[in-house]
Design a protein around this motif. Structure first.
Motif, PDB file in Angstrom:
ATOM      1  N   LEU A 141       0.828  -1.205   0.000  1.00 57.76           N
ATOM      2  CA  LEU A 141       0.000   0.000   0.000  1.00 57.76           C
ATOM      3  C   LEU A 141       0.869   1.265   0.000  1.00 57.76           C
ATOM      4  O   LEU A 141       0.536   2.255  -0.664  1.00 57.76           O
ATOM      5  N   TYR A 146      -0.959   4.563  -1.372  1.00 52.60           N
ATOM      6  CA  TYR A 146      -2.215   4.591  -0.615  1.00 52.60           C
ATOM      7  C   TYR A 146      -1.992   4.570   0.904  1.00 52.60           C
ATOM      8  O   TYR A 146      -2.954   4.451   1.663  1.00 52.60           O
ATOM      9  N   ALA A 147      -0.760   4.652   1.336  1.00 50.79           N
ATOM     10  CA  ALA A 147      -0.460   4.662   2.765  1.00 50.79           C
ATOM     11  C   ALA A 147       0.767   5.523   3.008  1.00 50.79           C
ATOM     12  O   ALA A 147       1.594   5.714   2.102  1.00 50.79           O
ATOM     13  N   PHE A 156      -3.646   4.458   6.356  1.00 48.05           N
ATOM     14  CA  PHE A 156      -4.231   4.369   5.026  1.00 48.05           C
ATOM     15  C   PHE A 156      -4.703   5.754   4.625  1.00 48.05           C
ATOM     16  O   PHE A 156      -5.399   6.444   5.383  1.00 48.05           O
ATOM     17  N   LEU A 199      -2.874   1.243   9.797  1.00 52.57           N
ATOM     18  CA  LEU A 199      -2.464  -0.060   9.285  1.00 52.57           C
ATOM     19  C   LEU A 199      -1.428  -0.689  10.222  1.00 52.57           C
ATOM     20  O   LEU A 199      -1.375  -1.906  10.377  1.00 52.57           O
ATOM     21  N   GLN A 258      -8.607  -1.443   1.412  1.00 55.09           N
ATOM     22  CA  GLN A 258      -7.226  -1.937   1.415  1.00 55.09           C
ATOM     23  C   GLN A 258      -6.995  -2.925   0.272  1.00 55.09           C
ATOM     24  O   GLN A 258      -5.996  -2.847  -0.451  1.00 55.09           O
TER      25      GLN A 258
END
Length: 489
Positions: A141, A146-147, A156, A199, A258
């Motif tokens: 991710l 995305y993270a 996230f 996360l 996710q």
């Protein structure tokens, strides 16, 4: 595959004909318990709901890989990204190692599930057993943007995801509405955006459950585990993901986001959610302090209980409401379920006592079709049970001689009840039920002997009193040329 099997897909918000990814296999993932306390009545509902789905899919001929996880780390006390880990908190209170807490309550959960006649899953992974897989998901991710890392924790990026996909598509929530209920960020907050979720969390010095990672020692967020474990055992796309309706947001919404961010596509074809068990209209749960543990139900040791209840009574009680409908606890409802369960099991035993005729006055094909129509309609167990009780009435009428059935009819009734009541609904005669049946049988033999003696002495008052009072108690006596017979109404 029976193409008539229809299930409600929470994602699409409509009933859909079930079409698995593979023609002969089904992958199913269900969120299991967080093991920091005894299982309660609320835990029984998803376990029973997806046990029936597991059983029915196997009945239809599928090879089912059923994965049900154990959450043993990362679930924080406020169900958000702050606070103590629930298991670590319990370990401190009880002066135990966290894994002692996990083992203690996992063992208790398994015992309760066995009492309720719930089949074990194909695989039961734990979050702590899959730290490496969770770290790999988080790294993917981060690599895809995305993270982000913040002070040793990883979050996230919901805004980034929402630019590329729809966040809130499972629960039907909109980001604008969610922001209204989200606290404003101050300069000290690690998150870039109020809706971002953890996360991986950096472990503070006092935090006892911790693992090394590329971002320092810490522990995984609650949502990460299911994405990692479902992908490992079922692949990046599988058939069914289930759990309680209370998990739809934020847990399952986070899972969906996710997985789509990782794989580039939806990873689940059918999302299924069971509704809640309530007490006086309020959700039953540990956080609200209004729960009744399964052991308390089985032993009758709770201030809200008028008696103890057999595990099969609990199972039958839960089956009397559709899995997507709320179910309210009451002693009256449980006692009615107890009587209904006993009538059903007595009728199954009575099938073996039926005498076949050369001709038939019953319609077993029609009964079978109605039963399968109910289970095929999104597992409509209350309607299925209603049809089975039509069969119970028929069995009793055949036993009394008011209806006729051929040997073929009797065999069909036996097969129907064995398949749907025993194999699919998972009902069985309990040891306690067998003992009670033996006691009842002995008492009835004694009363019928007394009544027979009274009739021989022309003591009609005593004879009629025994018959009438038994009828009021739900036990019917029928005089025959060979003596007297009795059955439960």
């Amino acid at each position: 595959m029976d193409s008539k099997f229809v299930i409600y897909n929470t994602h699409s918000r409509k009933k859909e004909t079930f079409q698995p990814i593979h023609p002969d296999k089904v992958g199913m993932y269900v969120c299991g318990p967080t093991v920091y306390g005894d299982a309660h009545l609320g835990h029984a509902r998803p376990a029973i709901t997806f046990d029936i789905l597991f059983r029915y899919l196997q009945h239809l001929g599928f090879k089912v890989r059923y994965v049900r996880n154990i959450t043993d780390v990362g679930h924080l006390v406020n169900d958000g990204d702050e606070g103590e880990d629930k298991i670590a908190k319990k370990a401190k209170l009880d002066a135990l190692e966290p894994m002692e807490v996990v083992q203690q309550y996992t063992n208790s959960y398994h015992k309760n599930m066995n009492d309720l006649n719930i089949l074990p899953p194909s695989i039961e992974p734990t979050a702590t057993g899959h730290i490496i897989e969770q770290i790999e998901v988080i790294e993917e991710l981060i690599n895809k943007g995305y993270a982000y890392v913040s002070n040793g924790s990883v979050y996230f990026d919901v805004r980034k995801y929402a630019n590329d996909h729809t966040y809130g598509e499972l629960s039907g929530r909109k980001i604008e509405d969610m922001l209204v209920n989200t606290r404003e960020l101050d300069g000290q907050c690690e998150k870039h955006f109020g809706l971002d979720f953890a996360l991986w969390k950096n472990a503070q010095p006092e935090h006892i459950m911790r693992w090394p990672s590329p971002w320092g020692e810490g522990f995984p967020g609650w949502h990460t585990e299911c994405t990692a474990m479902s992908s490992k055992y079922l692949g990046d796309r599988f058939d069914i993901h289930g759990g309680g309706m209370d998990l739809m947001f934020p847990h399952h919404e986070a899972e969906l986001a996710q997985a789509k961010a990782c794989h580039g596509h939806d990873h689940v074809n059918y999302w299924m959610h069971n509704n809640m068990i309530t007490i006086n209209g309020q959700k039953m749960g540990k956080s609200l302090g209004n729960f009744i543990t399964l052991d308390q139900l089985f032993e009758g040791k709770h201030e809200l209980l008028e008696q103890s209840y057999d595990p099969m009574t609990i199972r039958f009680f839960i089956l009397q409401a559709h899995y997507r409908s709320p179910l309210d606890f009451s002693n009256t409802a449980l006692q009615a379920a107890e009587k209904g369960y006993q009538r059903l099991m007595q009728a199954i035993q009575n099938i073996e006592l039926l005498t076949p005729s050369k001709s038939s006055t019953i319609d077993t094909d029609g009964l079978m079709n109605r039963c399968y129509e109910a289970i095929n309609d999104d597992m409509n167990t209350p309607i299925l049970i209603a049809h089975l009780f039509d069969g119970v009435k028929t069995i009793n009428l055949i036993k009394e001689g008011s209806q006729k059935a051929t040997q073929e009819d009797i065999d069909a009734l036996r097969e129907l009840f064995h398949t749907l009541a025993i194999n699919v609904l998972g009902l069985k005669a309990s040891t306690e039920g067998d003992q009670q049946a033996d006691v009842l049988s002995n008492v009835m033999d004694l009363l019928l002997d007394i009544r027979s003696e009274a009739k021989a002495n022309k003591d009609w008052a005593t004879s009629d009193k025994i018959r009438n009072q038994l009828k009021e108690a739900g036990l019917v006596i029928k005089d025959t040329k060979d003596g007297a017979e009795w059955h439960i109404q």
